[in-house]
Write a protein that holds these residues in place. Sequence first.
Motif, short mmCIF file in Angstrom:
data_model
loop_
_atom_site.label_atom_id
_atom_site.label_comp_id
_atom_site.label_asym_id
_atom_site.label_seq_id
_atom_site.Cartn_x
_atom_site.Cartn_y
_atom_site.Cartn_z
N UNK A 25 0.83 -1.20 0.00
CA UNK A 25 0.00 0.00 0.00
C UNK A 25 0.87 1.25 0.00
N UNK A 26 0.29 2.33 -0.55
CA UNK A 26 0.81 3.66 -0.28
C UNK A 26 -0.29 4.38 0.48
N UNK A 27 -0.16 5.68 0.69
CA UNK A 27 -1.15 6.36 1.52
C UNK A 27 -2.54 6.42 0.89
N UNK A 28 -2.63 6.15 -0.41
CA UNK A 28 -3.93 6.23 -1.08
C UNK A 28 -4.64 4.89 -1.20
N UNK A 29 -3.96 3.79 -0.88
CA UNK A 29 -4.62 2.50 -0.93
C UNK A 29 -3.73 1.40 -1.46
N UNK A 33 2.34 -2.88 -7.18
CA UNK A 33 3.80 -2.89 -7.01
C UNK A 33 4.22 -1.53 -6.49
N UNK A 34 5.32 -1.53 -5.71
CA UNK A 34 5.84 -0.28 -5.18
C UNK A 34 7.35 -0.41 -5.02
N UNK A 41 9.29 7.37 -4.39
CA UNK A 41 8.88 6.02 -4.73
C UNK A 41 7.94 6.01 -5.94
N UNK A 42 7.80 4.83 -6.52
CA UNK A 42 6.85 4.61 -7.62
C UNK A 42 5.79 3.63 -7.14
N UNK A 43 4.52 3.96 -7.38
CA UNK A 43 3.41 3.05 -7.14
C UNK A 43 2.84 2.63 -8.48
N UNK A 44 2.47 1.36 -8.58
CA UNK A 44 1.86 0.83 -9.79
C UNK A 44 0.51 0.21 -9.42
N UNK A 45 -0.52 0.63 -10.12
CA UNK A 45 -1.86 0.12 -9.85
C UNK A 45 -2.46 -0.48 -11.11
#
Length: 203
Positions: A25-29, A33-34, A41-45
């Motif tokens: 998770x990141x702060x948005x949900x 992958x992160x 950082x990079x988040x992948x959704x």
Amino acid sequence: MTFVEELRRRAERSGAPLPGLGDGRDRYGPVAAILFTAGGFISVRRRSSGTTLVTIWDHRGELAAWGHAPGVDDVVNSLRAWQDDLPLRDLCSNVARYLQAGDAQAATETLWGVLTDNGEPFLHAIVTAAAANRTLRALRPWVSHGTLHLLHAADSVHGVRRGLAFHPTGEDTFRVHVYDGPTGPVEDAATAATTAAATAATW
């Protein structure tokens, strides 16, 4: 095979593994992958539409770049470039041309999209109510400690002058707290959004 496993396998086959890549998770949900680095950082959704949203966050937690990757290898290349500390401008212009940056309104819309499509279930009611309000939709959503905050689009996360928060008090009920101001009564999500919008309209 999970998506993060597929990313790792492709990276290893190319001879440049991604040892820090994980899911969570990141702060948005939830994220598929992160990857954390010193620069952010990079988040992948994976979206319900079948697209893959890549978001890059700088060391302050600000959304720096975003876009829908054309394919899995594009995601791998973006992750590798970020891991190798490639400057953001070069990453967007040379490695991952699907990424965009510098448009505050588009960044805000991207954040709302993340919350409505991939956000935490316990925030769904207030996110839905706030996103449907034109005044609130123009504000930048920020999630901290399970609370939805809305920040004036011109303010940075760590230099907020105008903002408010929806403090949860129960199942889909909230108190609206205006920064440097009062905290309101317990309200349902729709009423809380209306209360918040009345204040935000004066900013």
